[in-house]
Write a protein that holds these residues in place. Sequence first.
Motif, PDB file in Angstrom:
ATOM      1  N   ASN A 144       0.855  -1.230   0.144  1.00 33.54           N
ATOM      2  CA  ASN A 144      -0.026  -0.042   0.152  1.00 33.54           C
ATOM      3  C   ASN A 144       0.807   1.130   0.039  1.00 33.54           C
ATOM      4  O   ASN A 144       0.476   2.135  -0.967  1.00 33.54           O
ATOM      5  CB  ASN A 144      -0.905  -0.075   1.320  1.00 33.54           C
ATOM      6  CG  ASN A 144      -1.999  -0.888   1.025  1.00 33.54           C
ATOM      7  OD1 ASN A 144      -2.330  -1.632  -0.209  1.00 33.54           O
ATOM      8  ND2 ASN A 144      -2.698  -1.399   2.293  1.00 33.54           N
ATOM      9  N   GLU A 145       1.881   1.185   0.744  1.00 35.29           N
ATOM     10  CA  GLU A 145       2.646   2.433   0.704  1.00 35.29           C
ATOM     11  C   GLU A 145       3.591   2.634  -0.342  1.00 35.29           C
ATOM     12  O   GLU A 145       3.630   3.821  -0.835  1.00 35.29           O
ATOM     13  CB  GLU A 145       3.763   2.216   1.837  1.00 35.29           C
ATOM     14  CG  GLU A 145       4.475   3.255   2.492  1.00 35.29           C
ATOM     15  CD  GLU A 145       5.737   2.973   3.254  1.00 35.29           C
ATOM     16  OE1 GLU A 145       5.260   2.303   4.372  1.00 35.29           O
ATOM     17  OE2 GLU A 145       6.907   3.577   3.199  1.00 35.29           O
ATOM     18  N   TRP A 146       4.072   1.551  -1.201  1.00 34.11           N
ATOM     19  CA  TRP A 146       4.609   1.650  -2.206  1.00 34.11           C
ATOM     20  C   TRP A 146       3.569   1.807  -3.597  1.00 34.11           C
ATOM     21  O   TRP A 146       3.983   1.965  -4.817  1.00 34.11           O
ATOM     22  CB  TRP A 146       5.432   0.404  -2.580  1.00 34.11           C
ATOM     23  CG  TRP A 146       6.529   0.160  -1.582  1.00 34.11           C
ATOM     24  CD1 TRP A 146       7.240   1.273  -1.050  1.00 34.11           C
ATOM     25  CD2 TRP A 146       7.094  -0.772  -1.208  1.00 34.11           C
ATOM     26  NE1 TRP A 146       8.140   0.831  -0.054  1.00 34.11           N
ATOM     27  CE2 TRP A 146       8.259  -0.430  -0.092  1.00 34.11           C
ATOM     28  CE3 TRP A 146       7.086  -2.252  -1.429  1.00 34.11           C
ATOM     29  CZ2 TRP A 146       8.980  -1.457   0.573  1.00 34.11           C
ATOM     30  CZ3 TRP A 146       7.844  -3.291  -0.801  1.00 34.11           C
ATOM     31  CH2 TRP A 146       8.655  -2.785   0.181  1.00 34.11           C
ATOM     32  N   THR A 169      11.704  -2.624   2.813  1.00 35.37           N
ATOM     33  CA  THR A 169      11.485  -2.167   4.057  1.00 35.37           C
ATOM     34  C   THR A 169      11.453  -3.350   5.105  1.00 35.37           C
ATOM     35  O   THR A 169      11.562  -4.369   4.761  1.00 35.37           O
ATOM     36  CB  THR A 169       9.924  -1.619   4.012  1.00 35.37           C
ATOM     37  OG1 THR A 169       9.997  -0.603   5.371  1.00 35.37           O
ATOM     38  CG2 THR A 169       8.858  -2.342   3.838  1.00 35.37           C
ATOM     39  N   VAL A 174       6.468  -1.212   9.052  1.00 31.46           N
ATOM     40  CA  VAL A 174       5.110  -1.264   8.568  1.00 31.46           C
ATOM     41  C   VAL A 174       4.136  -1.774   9.500  1.00 31.46           C
ATOM     42  O   VAL A 174       2.956  -1.813   9.077  1.00 31.46           O
ATOM     43  CB  VAL A 174       5.052  -1.983   7.082  1.00 31.46           C
ATOM     44  CG1 VAL A 174       5.776  -1.339   6.029  1.00 31.46           C
ATOM     45  CG2 VAL A 174       5.311  -3.738   7.259  1.00 31.46           C
ATOM     46  N   ALA A 177       1.082   0.388  10.431  1.00 29.54           N
ATOM     47  CA  ALA A 177       0.009   0.434   9.053  1.00 29.54           C
ATOM     48  C   ALA A 177      -0.719  -0.902   9.037  1.00 29.54           C
ATOM     49  O   ALA A 177      -1.816  -1.099   8.707  1.00 29.54           O
ATOM     50  CB  ALA A 177       0.608   0.796   7.839  1.00 29.54           C
TER      51      ALA A 177
END
Lengths: 728, 149
Positions: A144-146, A169, A174, A177
Amino acid sequence: MNKHVSPKMNRRAFVVGTAAVGAGLAIGLDLPFGGPAMVRAADGSPEVNAWVVVKPDDTVVIRIARSEMGQGSLTGLAQLVAEELECDWSKVTTEYPTPGQSVARKRAWGDFSTGGSRGIRSSQDYVRKGGATARVMLIEAAANEWKVPASECTVAKGVITHKASGKTTTYGKVAEAAAKLTPPADVKLKDPKDWTIAGKGLLRLDTAEKTNGKMIYGIDVKLPGMLNAAIKDCPVFGGKLKSYDEAKITGMKGVKKVVKVGDTAVAVVADTWWHAKTALEALPIVWDEGENAKVSSESIAKWLAEGLDDAQPAYVGNKNGDVKAAIAGAAKKLEAVYNYPYQNHATMEPMNATALYTADKCEVWCGTQNGEAVFAAVLEASGLSAEKCDMYKVMPGGGFGRRGQTDYVRQAVLIAKEMPGTPVKLLWSREEDMAHGRYHPITQCKMTGAFDANNNLVALHYRLSGQSILFSLRPEALQNGMDPAAFQGVAQSGEAAIGYSVPNLLVEHAMRNPHVPPGFWRGVNVNHNAIYMECFMDELAHAAGQDPLEFRRKLMGNHPKHLAVLNAVAEKIGWDKPAPQGIYRGIAQVMGYGSYVAGAAEISVTEGNKIKVHRIVASTDPGYVVNPAQVERQIAGSFVYGLSALFYGGCTVKDGKIEQTNFDTFNSMRINEMPKVESVMVPSGGFWGGVGEPTIGVAAPAVLNAYFAATGKRIRSVPLRDQNITFA
Amino acid sequence: MANLTINGKTFTLDVEPDTPLLWAIRENVGLTGTKYGCGIAQCGACTVHMDGVAMRSCGVSVSEAEGKKITTIEGLASGDTLHKVQAAWIAKDVPQCGYCQSGMIMAVAALLAEKPKPTDADIDEAITNICRCGTFQQVREAIHTIASA
């Protein structure tokens, strides 16, 4: 004489207990695997789900609900979670959730009870799912972050990688999140063939503090302002406390209070335990011993022997064909009567618990095999509601089934209730521990085997007489009065099924419950059933003029898994080759706790009664092996426990009391008496069996059968101490 | 009152002279690594060193221990450096429940101080501690590992 200690069924505890158990059965696969409401661990780190907390430094805290008591399942369960989680094993730590926390979260961690060799096999499915679910959520958070599809991300040792973009990461980055995500509805577990953390003989996670004195056992708990209590319960089970002369110890150093505990016990509370114990020994106590004071080992043996008579009622546990007709028409028959005594668990750490009671809170610290049972006992004894109670597990100095019971917890709370606001640690002396065990049940067994003219075994009548554990401890588990667990190892099917096919078979149990309280003792009913069946199989083989291994094999054609482990020990010990000069062999097999096991022993006998055990080989098929190094230790340890019971154990009853008082009268094997145990693991997959207990069943019969091979004498009574047989 | 020297420190304790050393160590000094198992010098869980000799502290009174150099499991390591027995116990994953292991380690440390390369017979004679979990196999292996190092 049919007296027994009825379990006290307080309504509140019963409701809590069954509600808890019911939820456990119901939840199964529906254990909550996180989200959407985020939960934080005490230090603020996010829970990805109930089983997994990841700290910002990538430390992974794996929650373990089952108790560690030396058997290694804390490490094994962590391996299973870590395997699915794909985290870095070197960054794994563990912690126990408390039963109070679990109940407050609708039993988020499932069943806490740790007995019946269930620690791993009964929770492996949902803890692995806990790990796998957390992995999926952590990867999804990174994706999601990427802003990339999660399917393009991979993870190894807690490092998530998106190969196309070269981004990486870690779980720690993470976790926050991930904890907010909705968990996946379903996850696929790894094939055990692909395991890299589970299945390996990794070092235990809890060893260092056991080598420097820092590990805290129940006996070591210290709280500010804590006092110490020593207790004496009526030495005759079922008897009561009549009176005590408190004036005689008033003014003794350190003594704070003398407390009547329930109807049966008295405790002295003092500044130190040594002062409490010293004063308790000086306290004149009068007991109302009651009718049970007339009971002795002799009267129990006579009563059980009467139960061997076919005219007496008995429950049928396993049956095919018509045994009585087959025996009547047989060419040859053989009969033998065996017996097995009471045994004390004799955990190295005597029973103890520390309790702190106030009007609106009750907390207990102790070693236990069942945190939820302790929790229920705290509720019952304190009279407080669930949200006002909790218990904190510390390392138990041995369990072996004894710490599944909560009698000592109840006592501690009742004492603490007399001193609100003051923490009290109750510690039993070794003598109290010997006098108030929950003993391995006492039984006798008459076996009759019958052959046709060609020495084929055509009938086997296995008639047990003796005590039922479930009758005392779990009467709700009886089936129309029958104790199904009494047939462990000789049952028709299930996790403790007989390994022989005999055309006419009758296995029955004349239940007779003396007043001595029985309990689950490592191996439980497998212990005596394996001795009875496997020693008698040896007798039958001899009567048929056949090799004991070959005789068994002919009866095991329909039991390939039983046969495979028997063959494995036979091969390893070299059964097909002659034993060295002066060495004699015995062999045995049984199924228990879902695992197939066999054992073989090589012994020598000098002066007719001095046994040296030179070699032991043991095999097990538990389906899967999560940590072979720990399985090896459990197998070896089970032989020490089983052979200690065979040679030195046995509790006798006089005037209604247990006669043995300490390790001088209830001895235990030492290093010089124990050979190396060579273990052979043959996990065949497709099922999950237990490990801690099954092999104990074959320890005694393998040695007893070797003793016959050496001397031509059958020993049908345990312990050997009472047969004037000892270690060389 | 009793003056005891434990792990290099001196303690003045308000105890009766017949108090077992075990309970003085556990309750008055507050070092709980030394364990109670039987109270009659049978099991060895309470083993400590007195002037380098392995002793069952439940059977020694504080008056007998006065003036002696007492070492408990907490004092076995030299600062942050583990004693070789502790290190071997960790490397060989010896303990199960671990309750008897303080006493077991102290007994083994005393044996190795006297006989750096003990035979199996030496081990059988010197190590008489009870372990109900049954760690004997790992105990023996760990001793031999230390001896052959």
